[in-house]
Write an enzyme that holds these catalytic residues in place. Structure first.
Site, PDB file in Angstrom:
ATOM      1  N   HIS A 150      -0.761  73.676  22.202  1.00 41.98           N
ATOM      2  CA  HIS A 150      -1.431  73.122  23.389  1.00 41.98           C
ATOM      3  C   HIS A 150      -0.402  72.450  24.286  1.00 41.98           C
ATOM      4  O   HIS A 150       0.273  71.510  23.847  1.00 41.98           O
ATOM      5  CB  HIS A 150      -2.513  72.118  22.970  1.00 41.98           C
ATOM      6  CG  HIS A 150      -3.619  72.727  22.178  1.00 41.98           C
ATOM      7  ND1 HIS A 150      -3.494  73.019  20.819  1.00 41.98           N
ATOM      8  CD2 HIS A 150      -4.875  73.123  22.533  1.00 41.98           C
ATOM      9  CE1 HIS A 150      -4.632  73.561  20.383  1.00 41.98           C
ATOM     10  NE2 HIS A 150      -5.481  73.636  21.406  1.00 41.98           N
ATOM     11  N   HIS A 169     -13.922  73.773  29.642  1.00 42.88           N
ATOM     12  CA  HIS A 169     -13.516  73.635  28.240  1.00 42.88           C
ATOM     13  C   HIS A 169     -14.487  72.751  27.447  1.00 42.88           C
ATOM     14  O   HIS A 169     -14.094  71.886  26.670  1.00 42.88           O
ATOM     15  CB  HIS A 169     -12.104  73.057  28.110  1.00 42.88           C
ATOM     16  CG  HIS A 169     -11.529  73.214  26.725  1.00 42.88           C
ATOM     17  ND1 HIS A 169     -11.730  72.306  25.714  1.00 42.88           N
ATOM     18  CD2 HIS A 169     -10.763  74.192  26.190  1.00 42.88           C
ATOM     19  CE1 HIS A 169     -11.113  72.708  24.623  1.00 42.88           C
ATOM     20  NE2 HIS A 169     -10.517  73.852  24.878  1.00 42.88           N
ATOM     21  N   ASP A 220      -2.937  76.570  24.896  1.00 41.95           N
ATOM     22  CA  ASP A 220      -4.271  76.303  25.443  1.00 41.95           C
ATOM     23  C   ASP A 220      -4.307  74.972  26.194  1.00 41.95           C
ATOM     24  O   ASP A 220      -3.458  74.100  25.994  1.00 41.95           O
ATOM     25  CB  ASP A 220      -5.303  76.245  24.321  1.00 41.95           C
ATOM     26  CG  ASP A 220      -5.632  77.609  23.738  1.00 41.95           C
ATOM     27  OD1 ASP A 220      -4.964  78.598  24.109  1.00 41.95           O
ATOM     28  OD2 ASP A 220      -6.553  77.681  22.900  1.00 41.95           O
ATOM     29  N   ASP A 221      -5.342  74.847  27.035  1.00 38.92           N
ATOM     30  CA  ASP A 221      -5.766  73.562  27.629  1.00 38.92           C
ATOM     31  C   ASP A 221      -4.932  73.084  28.809  1.00 38.92           C
ATOM     32  O   ASP A 221      -5.135  71.974  29.288  1.00 38.92           O
ATOM     33  CB  ASP A 221      -5.817  72.445  26.582  1.00 38.92           C
ATOM     34  CG  ASP A 221      -6.834  72.686  25.499  1.00 38.92           C
ATOM     35  OD1 ASP A 221      -7.477  73.754  25.519  1.00 38.92           O
ATOM     36  OD2 ASP A 221      -6.981  71.828  24.610  1.00 38.92           O
ATOM     37  N   HIS A 232      -9.585  80.182  30.046  1.00 39.89           N
ATOM     38  CA  HIS A 232     -10.012  79.332  28.916  1.00 39.89           C
ATOM     39  C   HIS A 232     -11.264  78.550  29.305  1.00 39.89           C
ATOM     40  O   HIS A 232     -11.459  77.421  28.844  1.00 39.89           O
ATOM     41  CB  HIS A 232      -8.865  78.397  28.529  1.00 39.89           C
ATOM     42  CG  HIS A 232      -8.955  77.818  27.142  1.00 39.89           C
ATOM     43  ND1 HIS A 232      -9.317  78.561  26.042  1.00 39.89           N
ATOM     44  CD2 HIS A 232      -8.727  76.556  26.679  1.00 39.89           C
ATOM     45  CE1 HIS A 232      -9.300  77.789  24.968  1.00 39.89           C
ATOM     46  NE2 HIS A 232      -8.960  76.568  25.334  1.00 39.89           N
TER      47      HIS A 232
END
Length: 216
Positions: A192, A102, A47-48, A98
């Site tokens: 991440h 965020h 993620d991210d 995502h």
């Protein structure tokens, strides 16, 4: 007495909704895949990203072990680092949405505004010639708005079964120990690629999975 009962019921209802929205495994508002479908395989997810420093290092590790992963990218970063996004795709990995900013509080937007954010993030990837069919909500927070938007976007929604907590201020060895301890068939691992040492963690997780007879 009646007021007390009503208050207690209201607090209980709020607690249930809070749990359901913050725990993607609950399935209260939408169904998310929290385990792989192949009994002997695990799935690595990130993620991210994308990150200009750590994502390229991670890609080299994945290539070294011939492993494919899923990257849930933030639209704002996709617009900032399009070449990295294209490289992730070129190397055969899956890219998912995502959200654009965020911000977990955005999960409580009204439907139209949330749809706008998902569409903006979707377009950021799609404009690079890359298809997007997967989604993971920030922090795994779900609401009726998130569920409705994902249905309209026809997204497959992903959760996880092994949370690394790699974003916390912990030694990488401690994070690794936590993940390896929980690895089992069907695991979906949450990492991440914006974090220092994600390349090290990934390589060691791959080795540990192989020692357990798991493929990725």
């Amino acid at each position: 007495m009646a007021i007390t009962i009503i208050l207690a019921i209201s607090l209980l209802a709020l607690a249930i909704v809070a749990y359901g929205s913050s725990n993607i495994h609950s399935g209260m508002f939408l169904e998310a895949k929290c385990s792989n479908t192949d009994s002997n395989k695990i799935l690595l997810t990130y993620d991210d990203g994308p990150d200009p420093v750590h994502t390229p290092k991670l890609l080299d590790v994945l290539d070294k072990h011939n492993v494919k992963a899923t990257f849930f990218m933030i639209g704002e970063k996709v617009d900032k680092y399009p070449e990295i996004v294209k490289e992730v795709h070129r190397r055969g990995h899956t890219i998912g949405n995502h959200t654009y900013f965020h911000n977990p509080w955005h999960n409580f937007y009204i439907h139209r505004k949330y749809m706008d954010e998902l569409k903006r993030a979707h377009a950021a990837v799609e404009n690079l010639g890359i298809p997007v069919a997967d989604f993971r909500p920030p922090l795994g927070i779900t609401t009726p708005t998130v569920a409705s938007a994902c249905t309209r976007m026809k997204y497959k929604v992903w959760g996880w079964s092994v949370r690394s907590f790699d974003t916390m201020d912990k030694p990488r060895e401690e994070v690794l120990k936590r993940v390896v301890k929980r690895l089992k068939p069907n695991s979906i691992v949450l990492l991440h690629d914006r974090m220092e040492g994600v390349d090290y963690l990934t390589e060691e997780i791959i080795k540990a999975a192989q020692q357990k007879g798991l493929s990725i």
